[in-house]
Design an enzyme around this catalytic site. Structure first.
Site, PDB file in Angstrom:
ATOM      1  CB  CYS A 148      49.683 -20.962  39.268  1.00  0.00           C
ATOM      2  SG  CYS A 148      51.202 -20.410  39.959  1.00  0.00           S
ATOM      3  CD  GLU A 149      45.839 -24.628  43.832  1.00  0.00           C
ATOM      4  OE1 GLU A 149      45.819 -23.431  43.508  1.00  0.00           O
ATOM      5  OE2 GLU A 149      45.359 -25.063  44.883  1.00  0.00           O
TER       6      GLU A 149
END
Ligand code: LLP
Length: 435
Positions: free
Chosen positions: A359-360
């Protein structure tokens, strides 16, 4: 250069004689695959062009690049020494029964506990980073009634052409004793005085992933000048000089890795000429490669999942790993090459971006990879992931670390088990008031 020539009759990419698609199926993905055969070839090159060519030389494998019990066993069998940089690396070597006298212990802030572990195990050399550490070693060794053999890590004041996070020889560095007269000569004097210290010589390391031998040559010259000066001032005889590692490998087009003797011959030539010029006895010369031994011996296999095309902009192909198993692109902007392992003979007609599953936004493994048309379930093989991938892996987003399999003469064995969700929470406690 990555060897893409060895193909099966079908369309699968072969690595070190094995079908990578079969490996992915058998062991799951993400999967680190390490070739013992390639490690052996690298060690043979080191033996043939350095160890057998020169008298009085040693090679220490920089274990921070990739370390586990199996790797300790391989390095021991290949006759190399081991460089460790923490209590954890040392503990791994102890558990593998690695010969303690062949270990070099590095680190810019070794703790008392780490030093006690090293000294109580009669470790070969401690590479001392600073005078605070020297005093600590002397005290611990005194208590244990031992004499510690040490080298001084010196910062030679040399800049190498590589990523700024991995240059280490420059003056402004957290590592080592600066090559400033007042500081270094005071350190040598103290090292000679301390009763429980046996100062044997010096160490430098100019940086990592370096293609040009210039910085190694300049650093060697500077330290040879120091060696002469130390003899002239204090009668100090340098018995050992450790010239670090840093030799670059192939990751991507444009990289131009050299055979190891491009570095070692140049270093030895400088040592010989300086010994002659100053009438010095030849010290034992040590090199400390990590990446050069293990980097190209490893690949990572992933399974492709989501494919997302943003019309006119980019096609994202997502894999089941990313920055937790390979933080180097996010950390250093490192670039990698890869193939779709099950479509090795298909034409690369598309340009895709390989995205990790974190999640980046920065979790992109490869920008603009030329690939055949990809589909969910395809296997991606990323090259040159042997060094500083497994060793820098983490659990960001609670993603378990991959397994590592070792390929050796056509056989495969798991040398590091895949982490489980249970492993991820195995050290968590819930305080009583929250139960
Ligand atoms: N000796 C010392 C004292 C070192 O600090 C290092 C690496 C080596 C030897 C081995 O260097 P090599 O031959 O592997 O280049 N995480 C970074 C690399 C950091 C290297 C740290 N020291 C990366 O992924 O590029």
């Amino acid at each position: 250069m990555i060897n893409l020539e060895r193909k099966t009759n079908n369309d699968n990419y072969m690595f070190s004689g094995l079908d990578t698609v079969m490996l992915a199926r058998e062991y799951g993905t993400p999967l680190y695959v390490v070739s013992e055969d390639i490690i052996k070839e690298k060690c043979k090159e080191i033996r043939d062009s350095f160890i057998l060519k020169y008298k009085n030389v040693k090679v220490a494998y920089a274990s921070k690049a990739f370390l586990n019990l199996a790797m300790c066993k391989i390095i021991e069998r290949e006759g190399l020494c081991l460089d460790v940089v923490s209590g954890g690396e040392l503990y791994t070597a102890i558990k593998a029964n690695f010969p303690m006298e062949k270990i070099f212990f590095h680190g810019n802030n070794k703790s008392r506990a780490e030093l006690e572990l090293a000294i109580s195990n009669d470790i070969g050399r401690i590479v001392v980073d600073n005078l605070y550490e020297l005093e600590l070693i002397n005290n611990i060794a005194k208590k244990m009634n031992k004499k510690s053999r040490v080298l001084y890590r010196v910062t030679p004041g040399v800049e190498s052409e590589t990523h700024k996070y991995v240059i280490t020889g420059q003056k402004d560095s957290k590592f080592g004793i600066p090559l400033v007269d007042d500081i270094i000569f005071e350190a040598i004097k103290r090292g000679m005085e301390y009763e429980n210290i046996d100062l044997l010589g010096f160490h430098f390391h100019v940086g990592s992933q370096i293609f040009d031998n210039k910085s190694h040559i300049i650093a060697t010259e500077k330290i040879m000048n120091l060696i002469k000066e130390a003899r002239d001032r204090f009668g100090f005889i340098t018995k050992e000089l450790n010239t670090g590692g840093g030799y670059g490998i192939y990751y991507k087009q444009g990289d131009n890795p050299k055979p190891i003797n491009y570095f070692t011959d140049a270093i030895m030539e400088k040592v010989f000429s300086k010994c002659k010029e100053f009438n010095l006895d030849l010290p034992t010369i040590i090199i400390e490669p990590g990446r050069w031994i293990i980097g190209e011996a490893g690949i990572t296999l992933y399974t492709i999942g989501t494919i997302k095309e943003i019309p006119g902009i980019r096609k994202y192909v997502a894999i089941d790993g990313g920055m937790p198993d390979n933080p180097r692109p996010a950390l250093y902007g490192a670039k990698y090459e890869a193939v779709v392992a099950n479509k090795i003979n298909e034409e690369a007609k598309e340009t895709v971006t390989i995205a990790g599953k974190c999640c980046e936004t920065g979790d992109i493994l490869i920008w603009d990879l030329k690939a055949p048309k990809t589909e969910a379930g395809d296997i991606l093989a990323v090259f040159s992931t042997g060094a500083y991938n497994y060793s820098m892996a983490n659990n960001y987003n609670k993603i378990p670390r991959p397994a590592v399999v070792l390929v050796s003469e056509g056989n495969v064995e798991t040398i590091v088990e895949r982490e489980t969700y249970e492993d991820l929470i195995s050290r968590y406690n819930i305080p009583l008031h929250l139960k």
